[in-house]
Design a protein around this motif. Structure first.
Motif, PDB file in Angstrom:
ATOM      1  N   UNK A 259       0.852  -1.194   0.000  1.00  0.00           N
ATOM      2  CA  UNK A 259       0.000   0.000   0.000  1.00  0.00           C
ATOM      3  C   UNK A 259       0.885   1.240   0.000  1.00  0.00           C
ATOM      4  N   UNK A 260       1.010   1.891   1.139  1.00  0.00           N
ATOM      5  CA  UNK A 260       1.794   3.121   1.193  1.00  0.00           C
ATOM      6  C   UNK A 260       3.147   2.934   1.861  1.00  0.00           C
ATOM      7  N   UNK A 261       3.506   1.688   2.192  1.00  0.00           N
ATOM      8  CA  UNK A 261       4.807   1.419   2.778  1.00  0.00           C
ATOM      9  C   UNK A 261       4.921   1.737   4.252  1.00  0.00           C
ATOM     10  N   UNK A 262       3.821   2.082   4.904  1.00  0.00           N
ATOM     11  CA  UNK A 262       3.840   2.423   6.325  1.00  0.00           C
ATOM     12  C   UNK A 262       3.392   1.219   7.140  1.00  0.00           C
ATOM     13  N   UNK A 263       4.229   0.774   8.051  1.00  0.00           N
ATOM     14  CA  UNK A 263       3.860  -0.329   8.932  1.00  0.00           C
ATOM     15  C   UNK A 263       2.827   0.165   9.942  1.00  0.00           C
ATOM     16  N   UNK A 264       1.811  -0.685  10.187  1.00  0.00           N
ATOM     17  CA  UNK A 264       0.723  -0.277  11.068  1.00  0.00           C
ATOM     18  C   UNK A 264       0.348  -1.393  12.036  1.00  0.00           C
ATOM     19  N   UNK A 265      -0.249  -0.963  13.138  1.00  0.00           N
ATOM     20  CA  UNK A 265      -0.814  -1.869  14.128  1.00  0.00           C
ATOM     21  C   UNK A 265      -2.270  -1.470  14.278  1.00  0.00           C
ATOM     22  N   UNK A 266      -3.187  -2.451  14.227  1.00  0.00           N
ATOM     23  CA  UNK A 266      -4.598  -2.081  14.222  1.00  0.00           C
ATOM     24  C   UNK A 266      -5.504  -3.099  14.869  1.00  0.00           C
ATOM     25  N   UNK A 267      -6.766  -2.733  14.947  1.00  0.00           N
ATOM     26  CA  UNK A 267      -7.816  -3.591  15.486  1.00  0.00           C
ATOM     27  C   UNK A 267      -9.004  -3.563  14.536  1.00  0.00           C
ATOM     28  N   UNK A 268      -9.835  -4.576  14.615  1.00  0.00           N
ATOM     29  CA  UNK A 268     -11.063  -4.609  13.827  1.00  0.00           C
ATOM     30  C   UNK A 268     -12.203  -5.088  14.706  1.00  0.00           C
ATOM     31  N   UNK A 269     -13.404  -4.664  14.349  1.00  0.00           N
ATOM     32  CA  UNK A 269     -14.588  -4.954  15.163  1.00  0.00           C
ATOM     33  C   UNK A 269     -15.806  -5.060  14.259  1.00  0.00           C
ATOM     34  N   UNK A 270     -16.624  -6.081  14.448  1.00  0.00           N
ATOM     35  CA  UNK A 270     -17.838  -6.194  13.630  1.00  0.00           C
ATOM     36  C   UNK A 270     -18.887  -5.173  14.055  1.00  0.00           C
ATOM     37  N   UNK A 271     -19.797  -4.888  13.142  1.00  0.00           N
ATOM     38  CA  UNK A 271     -20.914  -3.981  13.419  1.00  0.00           C
ATOM     39  C   UNK A 271     -22.180  -4.818  13.500  1.00  0.00           C
ATOM     40  N   UNK A 272     -22.904  -4.703  14.590  1.00  0.00           N
ATOM     41  CA  UNK A 272     -24.107  -5.513  14.786  1.00  0.00           C
ATOM     42  C   UNK A 272     -25.118  -5.279  13.665  1.00  0.00           C
ATOM     43  N   UNK A 273     -25.523  -6.389  13.044  1.00  0.00           N
ATOM     44  CA  UNK A 273     -26.562  -6.323  12.038  1.00  0.00           C
ATOM     45  C   UNK A 273     -26.123  -5.787  10.696  1.00  0.00           C
ATOM     46  N   UNK A 274     -24.830  -5.480  10.537  1.00  0.00           N
ATOM     47  CA  UNK A 274     -24.336  -4.930   9.283  1.00  0.00           C
ATOM     48  C   UNK A 274     -23.100  -5.721   8.867  1.00  0.00           C
ATOM     49  N   UNK A 275     -23.055  -6.203   7.622  1.00  0.00           N
ATOM     50  CA  UNK A 275     -21.887  -6.993   7.187  1.00  0.00           C
ATOM     51  C   UNK A 275     -20.688  -6.127   6.841  1.00  0.00           C
ATOM     52  N   UNK A 276     -20.369  -5.177   7.717  1.00  0.00           N
ATOM     53  CA  UNK A 276     -19.288  -4.237   7.442  1.00  0.00           C
ATOM     54  C   UNK A 276     -18.431  -4.079   8.692  1.00  0.00           C
ATOM     55  N   UNK A 277     -17.413  -4.907   8.874  1.00  0.00           N
ATOM     56  CA  UNK A 277     -16.497  -4.689  10.002  1.00  0.00           C
ATOM     57  C   UNK A 277     -15.760  -3.358   9.865  1.00  0.00           C
ATOM     58  N   UNK A 278     -15.421  -2.790  11.011  1.00  0.00           N
ATOM     59  CA  UNK A 278     -14.675  -1.535  11.062  1.00  0.00           C
ATOM     60  C   UNK A 278     -13.226  -1.862  11.416  1.00  0.00           C
ATOM     61  N   UNK A 279     -12.305  -1.295  10.674  1.00  0.00           N
ATOM     62  CA  UNK A 279     -10.879  -1.529  10.888  1.00  0.00           C
ATOM     63  C   UNK A 279     -10.218  -0.194  11.212  1.00  0.00           C
TER      64      UNK A 279
END
Length: 364
Positions: A259-279
């Motif tokens: 992508x942009x060459x930047x190392x990242x640390x992250x989390x993800x979480x599902x959204x209730x009732x929506x097939x769209x996890x948030x990252x």
């Protein structure tokens, strides 16, 4: 005399070895303690970063849940109105136009409502007479609802770039059953530029990201925006963990090589009732900066202490060697006649007494 010299050399070597062993053990203990300490601190820092990111993740997920539920409510409301007024053209009806205007106003420009006819032509709402509809029959959110007999549900399509304004948006569609005259779908476009205004207030600057990802891995939005990856399966890009499809929370690390060459640390979480996890992610360098500052300071201090201890040990060793040489010289002066170089009377008496006692052991 040779025996005494040999004993002295052995004693010197033993003393030198003991000093080196003791100092080496102390320095090794110091560095082992530092390694263990910073290993623990490294893990604690990552745990704290994960907790901080989850707070942001939760806030974004709550907003996303409210947004998509509001979208579903608006689409269902339009569906009910169209079924209740089958003989009225929604594009020209003042009541329908007022309803749509109120919905758009309440979203503060975040969503735009549209309607799609059976031929795949899209009409923006409220409709302005004289405007030409936009053909969207090739869009996945239209094709996914064409002739589907399964239970209706809100369908989140791949992000699209408007063929009129050039703006990016996330289309959400709802199938009309039965079709309202010549219309087959009501849709809603989540405007990414307005969504990014909200995400910019929440994400970590400058390298943090906030993304919406469908459960099949399709990237719906990402701030900062990189149009190259919108609509793509980000699992192949390896910017997110493969298990982002899971329904549980999780963490991931990314080197950002594709992508942009930047190392990242992250989390993800599902959204209730929506097939769209948030990252949500944060630049790894930003996360590790406090740790690296402390590490450099402590390692630098420990290195100075190590050099100081080694220098003091070397000085102490040289001092002991000088002291031993002085002791040997004093002993030589005390036992040797300067003129002849042989033992003086005192040394002769000591040697003679020792030899006399040794000889007596063999007398019956």
């Amino acid at each position: 005399m040779l025996h005494m010299a040999r004993v002295g050399r052995v004693a010197d070597a033993a003393q030198r070895f003991g000093l080196v062993l003791m100092v080496g053990a102390l320095l090794a203990a110091l560095w082992v303690a530092l390694i263990v300490f910073f290993s623990v601190q490294h893990q604690r820092l990552l745990d704290q970063a994960a907790r901080d990111l989850r707070l942001v993740n939760t806030a974004v997920a709550q907003h996303a849940e409210g947004l998509f539920r509001a979208i579903e409510t608006d689409l269902r409301t339009l569906d009910l109105w169209l079924r209740a007024h089958p003989d009225i053209d929604p594009l020209t009806d003042p009541a329908f136009t007022a309803l749509v205007a109120e919905m758009s106003r309440s979203s503060r420009g975040l969503i735009d409502l549209r309607i799609v006819d059976r031929d795949g032509n899209l009409y923006t709402l409220p409709w302005l007479p004289g405007r030409e509809p936009t053909p969207v029959g090739d869009r996945d959110y239209v094709q996914a609802n064409g002739g589907v007999q399964s239970p209706r549900a809100v369908y989140v399509g791949k992000p699209v770039q408007s063929r009129v304004t050039g703006q990016w948006s996330i289309p959400v569609s709802w199938r009309l059953e039965p079709a309202a005259g010549r219309f087959a779908l009501v849709t809603c476009a989540v405007q990414l530029d307005r969504l990014f205004e909200i995400h910019d207030r929440l994400r970590y600057q400058p390298d943090g990201t906030i993304s919406f990802v469908r459960r099949d891995g399709v990237l719906l939005s990402r701030r900062p925006l990189d149009p190259r990856f919108l609509g793509r399966d980000v699992r192949s890009v390896q910017n997110f963990a493969d298990d982002v499809e899971a329904r549980d929370n999780g963490t991931f690390t990314s080197k950002g090589m594709m992508t942009d060459g930047i190392a990242r640390f992250g989390t993800y979480e599902p959204v209730d009732g929506v097939p769209v996890p948030v990252v949500v992610s944060r630049g790894h360098a930003d996360v590790m900066e406090p740790y690296n500052v402390r590490l450099r300071a402590v390692v630098g201090t420990a290195a100075l202490i190590t050099l100081g201890v080694i220098a003091f040990t070397a000085f102490l060793h040289r001092s002991q060697r000088a002291l031993r040489r002085a002791q040997r010289e004093l002993q030589r002066l005390a036992t040797t006649d300067d003129l002849t170089g042989t033992c003086n009377r005192r040394a002769f008496s000591v040697v003679a007494e020792r030899e006399f006692l040794r000889a007596r052991r063999f007398v019956p």
